[in-house]
Design an enzyme around this catalytic site. Structure first.
Site, PDB file in Angstrom:
ATOM      1  N   GLU A 104       0.792  -1.221   0.000  1.00 43.00           N
ATOM      2  CA  GLU A 104       0.000   0.000   0.000  1.00 43.00           C
ATOM      3  C   GLU A 104       0.833   1.283   0.000  1.00 43.00           C
ATOM      4  O   GLU A 104       0.428   2.288  -0.583  1.00 43.00           O
ATOM      5  CB  GLU A 104      -0.937   0.016   1.225  1.00 43.00           C
ATOM      6  CG  GLU A 104      -2.099  -0.951   1.151  1.00 43.00           C
ATOM      7  CD  GLU A 104      -3.197  -0.465   0.225  1.00 43.00           C
ATOM      8  OE1 GLU A 104      -3.073   0.640  -0.324  1.00 43.00           O
ATOM      9  OE2 GLU A 104      -4.168  -1.201   0.021  1.00 43.00           O
ATOM     10  N   SER A 125     -35.317 -30.264  48.267  1.00 41.47           N
ATOM     11  CA  SER A 125     -34.616 -30.975  49.342  1.00 41.47           C
ATOM     12  C   SER A 125     -33.130 -30.659  49.424  1.00 41.47           C
ATOM     13  O   SER A 125     -32.418 -31.277  50.217  1.00 41.47           O
ATOM     14  CB  SER A 125     -34.783 -32.489  49.146  1.00 41.47           C
ATOM     15  OG  SER A 125     -36.142 -32.870  49.267  1.00 41.47           O
TER      16      SER A 125
END
Length: 676
Positions: free
Chosen positions: A84, A337
């Site tokens: 680039e 329980s």
């Protein structure tokens, strides 16, 4: 061509401005109004090893993740700059050589061959989303590029590019692109993957590999060819779809973000692989069950309190009638329980019973409260150990009555849980689940039992720990409870564990919740199944639904499990016959001063009653006493052997009469009445 011409014109303008006066150019650059350069990135939630669990999008819905240069493979940076902007580290924002080359190539070939924009100019365009086809737009990019170079370092500008470069759809930035196109972090990209991610930002929609694979391959090939990276198979495939970002432990992620919305990174104690295993297990657990069923699983290390896996629902959605967004780890439900182990542990601490103490499982009433066993049956005298193993209801209610419900609630709070009472006042029903608890609470309670009665604050935030540990049960009592729970048979189909796992199941009233919580020497796991809206699930039992999931969860942790601890040296391990006399048979403190329960009691007529002679006799009603029973009136036997506890006495002598009864064991009782 128009873009290149515009750039060339603007370059000449800038050179002319520079020739006119350096001060004028500096003023033009220094007075540039910069856009915000603090990049908004999505918050991330990470596992204990740094694995990404979830990433949030930014405000406008775009997916942009933080990406620092050190998180990127240096070879990618080298390839990007070489392709680039090869003079990136040597220009001040604009590259006149590149611009001249671009114009020359465009004139020679009759089309744009390469662009003249530098990486800095691309960052300028991305920051403002400005156009490139007009002189005005290009002038703004040139001016902004020059200003950025003066105020930011090359590394900072490059980091901005890594955050803002577009990669198709809502994907922005290299890290999000790397994860969503290739399923990996940018530090692990291959050469060909890097080439595609260098090519995409130039035309992100036209080169999207899921929509235009040929264009994507061609663009990738151009990058590799220009960089001289040969040989290369130009026809190798490109990714055909965007991968979704991870959505693991979504309830944890949502909770952390809600508590700290400004934080961009949340490090958790979650084990990424175990989390995936538990998520799959929860989905399997509800497969084939009734519509609307959900599941929750919580796994923690009870030595450290670190949460290793957290599944609030099988799916973080509202599909198939399941309220998947509801976090059932923190939802308050009836624990059934599952509180019984705490009751027995506290009773051991108080010296009320020992695991081998005999306790009577028989019908009993406390005011208007008459608890019953789950199956409606009663076992009579049995050991406390068996009462807990069988999960009977009468014995723990007897012990809670003796301890006091407030003592049980205090034990829960000292264990670090947050119980909620619907009425605000604790009663005996708390023993059987009449209190609101969450799965998080139950796992924390059992973690404390596993740690010898010392509370273990659970935490999912790597950098935050809960309150200090507190003792809520003695080490001896905790071991006794653990030892009993480890003797409970595993659910059908589960492999035998030889006492390696201590666990308990529970089912709430109306079959609304199925629970199972257990621990080995290192891990504690809690499982819940039910409907988030609290509607009943007929036939749902903790032992049948939740316990198999619990044991499979332990299997998925792996074979490297620690054994349960040995008993403390002061533990009293004796059979019933060898226990101290007060511990052989449970009797409440009130019973010490009460009449012998085996002695017959005349319930009618009451002592001192004045009755009217009717000619039909006087009813006699007894309670207790061993049959047969002899009935005497004024010392004279009236019924030599009564084989029941109801009779009618043919008594018609006016005045005072004493009625006496003697049972088969010689126990007696009497009342005196008067007939008018």
């Amino acid at each position: 061509m128009k873009q290149i011409a515009a750039f060339l014109v603007l370059t000449v303008m800038v050179l002319g401005l520079a020739a006119y006066g350096r001060d004028t150019l500096d003023h033009w650059i220094d007075t540039t109004e910069l856009p915000p350069v603090l990049t908004e990135v999505g918050a991330e939630v990470r596992a204990r090893d740094g694995t990404l669990l979830r990433a949030f999008s930014v405000e406008d819905g775009r997916v942009r993740l933080a990406a620092q240069l050190e998180q990127v493979d240096p070879k990618f940076i080298e390839m990007l700059i070489a392709f680039e902007d090869k003079r990136y580290y040597h220009h001040n924002g604009i590259d006149l050589c590149a611009a001249a080359r671009a114009v020359f190539q465009a004139v020679r070939h009759g089309r744009v061959v390469s662009g003249g924009s530098t990486l800095t100019m691309q960052v300028a365009r991305l920051l403002e989303n400005s156009g490139t086809g007009t002189v005005t737009g290009k002038l703004r990019q040139v001016r902004l590029a020059l200003a950025l170079e003066r105020q930011l370092s090359k590394q900072q500008i490059l980091t901005l590019y890594l955050h803002h470069a577009p990669y198709g759809g809502a994907v922005e930035g290299l890290r999000a692109a790397s994860l969503m196109w290739f399923g990996k972090d940018p530090a692990r990209l291959t050469q060909t993957e890097a080439a595609l991610l260098i090519a995409l930002p130039q035309s992100p929609e036209a080169r999207r590999p899921d929509r235009h694979p040929e264009a994507a391959r061609a663009a990738r090939a151009r990058v590799l060819n220009r960089l001289g990276l040969q040989p290369y198979n130009h026809q190798s495939d490109v990714p055909r779809k965007l991968r979704p970002l991870p959505l693991d432990a979504p309830h944890v992620a949502a909770g952390l973000r809600s508590r700290a919305p400004a934080s961009l990174r949340h490090d958790t104690t979650i084990d990424a692989q175990l989390q995936k295993q538990m998520q799959l297990l929860s989905q399997r657990a509800v497969a084939g069950l009734a519509k609307g069923m959900s599941a929750a699983i919580l796994v923690a290390d009870h030595h450290t309190g670190e949460v290793l896996a957290y599944v609030g629902s099988p799916a973080f959605s509202a599909q198939n009638g399941t309220l998947g967004f509801v976090d059932m780890v923190t939802a308050v439900r009836s624990p059934g329980s599952t509180l019984k182990p705490l009751i027995y542990g506290l009773a051991f601490d108080e010296g009320l019973v020992h695991p081998d103490t005999l306790i009577n499982d028989a019908p009993i009433t406390f005011g208007g409260y008459a608890p019953q066993n789950f199956d409606g049956q009663y076992r009579g005298m049995l050991t406390v150990r068996d009462a807990l193993t069988l999960s009977l209801n009468i014995p723990p209610v007897l012990l809670t009555h003796e301890l006091g419900p407030a003592r049980l609630m205090a034990g829960l709070r000292r264990a670090g849980t947050q119980p909620q009472l619907p009425s605000g006042q604790a009663g005996l029903a708390v023993a059987l689940g009449g209190v609101g608890m969450s799965l998080h609470d139950l796992v924390q309670l059992y973690a404390g039992i596993a740690q010898g009665g010392q509370s273990v604050p659970l935490s999912v935030d790597m950098h935050q720990r809960g309150p200090a540990s507190r003792r809520f049960m003695s080490a001896v009592s905790a071991w006794q409870v653990s030892h009993i729970l480890s003797g409970i048979a595993p659910p059908r189909g589960a492999a035998a564990r030889d006492g390696q796992i201590a666990y308990k199941t529970g089912t709430s009233y109306g079959h609304r919740d199925a629970w199972s919580v257990g621990f080995d020497g290192r891990h504690v796991i809690g499982v819940w199944l039910g409907r988030p809206d609290g509607t009943p699930v007929p036939g749902a039992f903790g032992g049948a639904l939740a316990a198999p999931v619990l044991f499979e969860a332990f299997d998925r942790i792996g074979p490297d499990r620690s054994a349960l601890p040995l008993p403390p040296s002061e533990t009293l391990i004796l059979g019933t016959a060898h226990l101290p006399e007060p511990l052989r048979v449970f009797r409440s403190r009130d019973a010490v001063f009460a009449a012998n329960p085996d002695v017959p009691v005349v319930t009618f007529p009451p002592d001192g009653a004045v009755l009217r002679r009717s000619g039909f006799g006087i009813p006699l009603k007894l309670r207790s006493g061993s049959l047969p029973i002899t009935v005497l009136v004024n010392g004279v036997p009236m019924i030599p052997q009564m084989h029941g506890r109801d009779a009618v006495l043919p008594l018609d002598a006016l005045g005072f009469n004493r009625i006496s009864v003697v049972d088969a064991k010689g126990h007696s009782a009497s009342v005196e009445i008067r007939l008018d």
